[in-house]
Design an enzyme around this catalytic site. Structure first.
Site, PDB file in Angstrom:
ATOM      1  CG  PHE A   1      -8.882  -5.702  -8.994  1.00  0.00           C
ATOM      2  CD1 PHE A   1      -9.308  -4.426  -9.342  1.00  0.00           C
ATOM      3  CD2 PHE A   1      -7.775  -6.224  -9.628  1.00  0.00           C
ATOM      4  CE1 PHE A   1      -8.638  -3.696 -10.314  1.00  0.00           C
ATOM      5  CE2 PHE A   1      -7.095  -5.505 -10.604  1.00  0.00           C
ATOM      6  CZ  PHE A   1      -7.525  -4.230 -10.954  1.00  0.00           C
TER       7      PHE A   1
ATOM      8  CE  LYS B   1      -7.759  -1.058  -6.191  1.00  0.00           C
ATOM      9  NZ  LYS B   1      -8.735  -2.069  -5.805  1.00  0.00           N
TER      10      LYS B   1
ATOM     11  CG  ASN C   1     -11.491   0.912  -6.397  1.00  0.00           C
ATOM     12  OD1 ASN C   1     -12.063  -0.154  -6.643  1.00  0.00           O
ATOM     13  ND2 ASN C   1     -10.588   1.021  -5.448  1.00  0.00           N
TER      14      ASN C   1
ATOM     15  CB  CYS D   1     -10.810   1.209  -1.680  1.00  0.00           C
ATOM     16  SG  CYS D   1      -9.657   0.034  -0.946  1.00  0.00           S
TER      17      CYS D   1
ATOM     18  CE  LYS E   1     -16.922  -4.441   1.527  1.00  0.00           C
ATOM     19  NZ  LYS E   1     -16.587  -4.874   0.186  1.00  0.00           N
TER      20      LYS E   1
HETATM   21  N1  NAD Z   1      -8.629  -2.660   1.993  1.00  0.00           N
HETATM   22  C1  NAD Z   1      -9.009  -3.011   0.789  1.00  0.00           C
HETATM   23  O1  NAD Z   1     -10.122  -3.503   0.569  1.00  0.00           O
HETATM   24  C2  NAD Z   1      -8.083  -2.809  -0.392  1.00  0.00           C
HETATM   25  C3  NAD Z   1      -8.381  -3.438  -1.611  1.00  0.00           C
HETATM   26  C4  NAD Z   1      -7.514  -3.279  -2.674  1.00  0.00           C
HETATM   27  C5  NAD Z   1      -6.385  -2.477  -2.551  1.00  0.00           C
HETATM   28  N2  NAD Z   1      -6.134  -1.849  -1.360  1.00  0.00           N
HETATM   29  C6  NAD Z   1      -4.914  -1.041  -1.260  1.00  0.00           C
HETATM   30  O2  NAD Z   1      -3.929  -1.832  -0.592  1.00  0.00           O
HETATM   31  C7  NAD Z   1      -3.109  -0.996   0.232  1.00  0.00           C
HETATM   32  C8  NAD Z   1      -3.170  -1.479   1.662  1.00  0.00           C
HETATM   33  O3  NAD Z   1      -4.511  -1.355   2.120  1.00  0.00           O
HETATM   34  P1  NAD Z   1      -4.994  -1.979   3.508  1.00  0.00           P
HETATM   35  O4  NAD Z   1      -6.456  -1.744   3.595  1.00  0.00           O
HETATM   36  O5  NAD Z   1      -4.457  -3.348   3.647  1.00  0.00           O
HETATM   37  O6  NAD Z   1      -4.238  -0.991   4.529  1.00  0.00           O
HETATM   38  P2  NAD Z   1      -4.048  -1.179   6.095  1.00  0.00           P
HETATM   39  O7  NAD Z   1      -3.968   0.199   6.643  1.00  0.00           O
HETATM   40  O8  NAD Z   1      -5.060  -2.148   6.640  1.00  0.00           O
HETATM   41  O9  NAD Z   1      -2.621  -1.894   6.217  1.00  0.00           O
HETATM   42  C9  NAD Z   1      -1.423  -1.294   5.863  1.00  0.00           C
HETATM   43  C10 NAD Z   1      -0.330  -1.875   6.748  1.00  0.00           C
HETATM   44  O10 NAD Z   1       0.935  -1.386   6.305  1.00  0.00           O
HETATM   45  C11 NAD Z   1       1.744  -1.231   7.462  1.00  0.00           C
HETATM   46  N3  NAD Z   1       2.905  -0.370   7.159  1.00  0.00           N
HETATM   47  C12 NAD Z   1       2.933   0.962   6.957  1.00  0.00           C
HETATM   48  N4  NAD Z   1       4.189   1.364   6.692  1.00  0.00           N
HETATM   49  C13 NAD Z   1       4.965   0.259   6.712  1.00  0.00           C
HETATM   50  C14 NAD Z   1       6.352   0.019   6.495  1.00  0.00           C
HETATM   51  N5  NAD Z   1       7.189   1.030   6.199  1.00  0.00           N
HETATM   52  N6  NAD Z   1       6.807  -1.248   6.589  1.00  0.00           N
HETATM   53  C15 NAD Z   1       5.963  -2.259   6.891  1.00  0.00           C
HETATM   54  N7  NAD Z   1       4.650  -2.098   7.103  1.00  0.00           N
HETATM   55  C16 NAD Z   1       4.153  -0.854   7.024  1.00  0.00           C
HETATM   56  C17 NAD Z   1       0.812  -0.662   8.505  1.00  0.00           C
HETATM   57  O11 NAD Z   1       1.307  -0.829   9.820  1.00  0.00           O
HETATM   58  C18 NAD Z   1      -0.457  -1.477   8.228  1.00  0.00           C
HETATM   59  O12 NAD Z   1      -0.521  -2.636   9.023  1.00  0.00           O
HETATM   60  C19 NAD Z   1      -3.621   0.414   0.021  1.00  0.00           C
HETATM   61  O13 NAD Z   1      -2.889   1.028  -0.998  1.00  0.00           O
HETATM   62  C20 NAD Z   1      -5.045   0.213  -0.428  1.00  0.00           C
HETATM   63  O14 NAD Z   1      -5.534   1.278  -1.217  1.00  0.00           O
HETATM   64  C21 NAD Z   1      -6.948  -2.015  -0.271  1.00  0.00           C
END
Ligand code: NAD
Length: 438
Positions: free
Chosen positions: A150, A205, A209, A261, A322
């Protein structure tokens, strides 16, 4: 505890650094070799307050490592967080290919019992798919749990270190005990660990959102009524927010929600609900209203300045979706800027942190300047997309002197309309009457 975090993006990097900070041995793995090379030098590929010193400190202490070898990271750990991206597929549903690819690697790399914790935002039922994907090659027993994240970009470190709550969907008492222990140092101030079944955790989750997105779209809808009646959305916001059943948070109207998100999670939840025959009509409306709202600043600007913007410079303040982040995923600024360029406008933009990201996205199609006042020079209008602090209290006389025409379209309601009229600006905002026609 030996922990691996697979996926080192906004979420994985924060999770890895914060767990290392509390004394765990953490290896963060990602398939993006460029990202891992940067991180191994202590360079952080994203802007997130407080993250860089934490990563550097833990790297230096040897508690945090970065690797592209996902299989080795799995072998080196007993607890595995999966934090890879779940981008929207063509129909809006969450694309699980990265999550399931990691699950396959975990199965193939097992050298002992593992607890696999899904941090990525995934639709209800995904834990079963992860379990099946691991089981194909698994040689040892394993648990699959859901621990949705979160954290908010811009306050991610604080959110992870001091969470409102930790939601944990588990498949056994044993897994619950291990993960509860892992989080013990983050929940000292009475906030709760909510242990539940996996399906409820997965849905929590998306529901969180979707609820927040609904509040924003609701207020944007009411803003449209205010604009047509001379009412002030700020007054309405205060009037309803003081009701404790409603509360004050997330009642700010604007140029639409963006980020990685809300847009994708609302769409994915609609898709899941449709598939399972649940009524998603509220969320459908939330999503559609937001798409219109993201075009609202461009529409107001074109209605005022005309379709042909050739020869006109438009200054843009704020590019990230943001403040306090450089993340431009689904940012409303993208919609406005593309619309301005299509109409022949010249865009000169400023953002305190997202300039490199904007350069990557737009190349030379827009001009990026380091000084927000320089962006205003010769501009026929200013369009504001992000409520960064430096934009809140500008030198209005200096702004006006720099601009070719004192015309401001404010997608975040930063200024008082009356004061803007007194300074000689024509000022358009959200849910409030426009003032000071020039
Ligand atoms: N960004 C946010 O604020 C936030 C908050 C809560 C939840 N989430 C959720 O968390 C998850 C990740 O979000 P994020 O913003 O960190 O994404 P992101 O795109 O910044 O990072 C994802 C990473 O995963 C890597 N990746 C992809 N396939 C891979 C594999 N097979 N092995 C290893 N690494 C691999 C990518 O290279 C990338 O660096 C999503 O499901 C998102 O919805 C994001």
């Amino acid at each position: 505890m030996n922990i691996s975090v697979i996926g080192t993006g906004y979420v994985g990097l924060v999770v890895g650094a914060c767990l290392a900070e509390t004394g765990h041995d953490v290896v963060c793995a990602d398939i993006d070799a460029g990202k891992i090379a940067c991180l191994n030098q202590g360079e952080i590929p994203i802007y997130e307050p407080g993250l860089e010193p934490m990563v550097r400190h833990n790297l230096a202490e040897g508690r945090l490592r970065f690797t592209t070898d996902v299989a080795q990271a799995v072998r080196d750990s007993t607890i595995i967080f999966v934090a890879v991206g779940t981008p929207p597929g063509e129909d809006g549903s969450a694309d699980l290919q990265h999550v399931l690819a990691v699950a396959g690697t975990i199965g193939r790399s097992m050298n002992g019992e593992k607890i696999v914790i899904t941090k990525s935002t995934v639709p209800v039922g995904t834990a079963d798919k992860v379990r099946q994907a691991i089981a194909v090659d698994a040689t040892h027993s394993f648990h699959v749990c859901s621990n949705p994240e979160f954290l908010k970009e811009g306050a991610a470190v604080d959110d992870f270190m001091k969470p409102d709550r930790v939601v944990l969907g588990v498949d056994s008492e044993y897994a619950a005990d291990v993960i509860r222990d892992l989080y013990a140092s983050f929940v000292v101030s009475g906030n709760q660990i909510l242990i539940m079944d996996i399906a409820s955790a997965e849905i929590t989750k998306y529901a969180a959102n979707a609820m927040l997105a609904t509040r924003i779209s609701f207020m944007n809808g009411i803003s449209g009524l205010c604009e047509r009646t001379g009412a002030d959305i700020n007054m309405v916001r205060r009037g309803i927010g003081s009701d404790e059943r409603i509360g004050r948070a997330f009642l700010y109207p604007g140029v639409g929600y963006g980020g990685s998100c809300f847009p994708k999670d609302v769409k994915a939840l609609i898709q899941t609900m449709d598939e399972l025959g649940a009524d998603a009509s509220i969320l459908q409306a939330v999503d559609e209203l937001n798409d219109r709202q993201k075009r609202s600043l461009l529409h107001a600007l074109v209605a005022r300045m005309g379709e042909d913007l050739s020869g006109t410079t438009i200054a843009v303040w704020g590019l990230s979706f943001k403040p306090n982040t450089d993340d431009m995923r689904e940012a409303p600024s993208l919609v406005t800027i593309e619309g301005l360029l299509e109409r022949g406008g010249r865009v000169v933009a400023h953002d305190p942190e997202a300039m490199a990201e904007a350069k990557r996205r737009f190349g030379d199609r827009i001009e990026l300047v380091k000084d927000d006042y320089v962006a205003l020079e010769g501009a026929g209008a200013l369009a504001i997309h992000t409520e960064w602090n430096p934009y809140r209290r500008p030198d209005f006389a200096r702004m006006k002197a720099a601009m070719a025409q004192p015309l401001v379209f404010d997608g975040r309601n930063l200024y008082d309309p009356q004061r803007m009229a007194e300074f000689g600006f024509e000022y358009h905002s959200v849910g409030r009457a426009s003032t000071g026609e020039v």
